[in-house]
Write a protein that holds these residues in place. Structure first.
Motif, PDB file in Angstrom:
ATOM      1  N   GLN A  77     -37.153-120.699 -40.216  1.00 47.07           N
ATOM      2  CA  GLN A  77     -37.036-121.596 -39.075  1.00 47.07           C
ATOM      3  C   GLN A  77     -37.004-123.048 -39.540  1.00 47.07           C
ATOM      4  O   GLN A  77     -36.204-123.854 -39.051  1.00 47.07           O
ATOM      5  N   VAL A  78     -37.845-123.407 -40.512  1.00 43.67           N
ATOM      6  CA  VAL A  78     -37.873-124.767 -41.056  1.00 43.67           C
ATOM      7  C   VAL A  78     -36.534-125.079 -41.728  1.00 43.67           C
ATOM      8  O   VAL A  78     -35.943-126.142 -41.509  1.00 43.67           O
ATOM      9  N   ASN A 118     -33.802-125.596 -39.198  1.00 43.21           N
ATOM     10  CA  ASN A 118     -33.953-126.883 -38.528  1.00 43.21           C
ATOM     11  C   ASN A 118     -33.447-128.030 -39.406  1.00 43.21           C
ATOM     12  O   ASN A 118     -32.714-128.902 -38.936  1.00 43.21           O
ATOM     13  N   SER A 132     -41.773-127.942 -37.707  1.00 42.35           N
ATOM     14  CA  SER A 132     -41.546-127.729 -39.147  1.00 42.35           C
ATOM     15  C   SER A 132     -42.699-128.287 -39.964  1.00 42.35           C
ATOM     16  O   SER A 132     -43.163-127.650 -40.915  1.00 42.35           O
TER      17      SER A 132
END
Length: 186
Positions: A79-80, A83, A149
């Motif tokens: 996910q980080v 992003n 994040s």
């Protein structure tokens, strides 16, 4: 078509896992960490975003294909990465290049995301990781991506920082993660 279907299936399972983890978090349970190839996560994200039409005229360069294993929660770190890749691509015009460097160090892994985009003023850099802070146009961002994040990386015992030489000069985000899981005291 098979590749697209597999990608949709993987991302659907990732979304389900994120939802489950959010529910677990609200109940106070700890998320398990396992040895995962971070370079592989970066490659998966690149493969996913390269199929999006709004990024088709931009290039993504990955410095290495060498596996780099860490004890992490894979879907959170993915996910980080997603992003930071999306933010980098959104900040650039057509023809721009996002460079991602994965550096395997003795006790940690450093991932650098460097874009040729709009850059940031010092005032933006100061508030970048604050919840709901955004410099994007209205309706283009919530200001939560970098805040979330930052929390994820901190919970993994790592750091995330941003640098820019100013507007129009691009930006670089550095993520550092320890090789072994760090367990915070409650």
């Amino acid at each position: 078509i098979r590749n697209y279907l597999q990608m949709i299936q993987r991302e659907s399972f990732r979304c389900r896992e994120i939802t489950t983890k959010m529910l677990d978090f609200s109940r106070g349970s700890e998320t398990p960490r396992e040895s995962i190839n971070v370079t592989g996560l970066v490659q998966e994200v690149i493969s996913m975003v390269q199929h999006l039409s709004k990024y088709c005229e931009m290039r993504i360069r990955l410095s290495t294909e060498k596996p780099c294993y860490l004890e992490i929660n894979g879907s959170e770190i993915k996910q980080v990465i997603l992003n930071l890749v999306a933010n980098g691509l959104e900040s650039m015009e057509s023809g721009g290049t996002l460079s991602i460097d994965v550096l395997d160090q003795a006790d940690q892994i450093r991932i650098a995301f460097h874009d040729e985009g709009c850059g940031m003023a010092p005032a933006v850099l100061e508030n970048l990781f604050e919840p709901f802070f955004t410099s994007k146009k209205v309706g283009r961002g919530t200001g939560l991506g970098l805040s979330i994040s930052h929390r994820i990386i901190s919970e993994h015992g790592g750091t995330i920082e941003a640098r820019s030489d100013g507007p129009g000069r691009g930006s670089t985000f550095f993520v550092r993660l320890p090789r072994r899981a760090v367990h915070e005291a409650a």
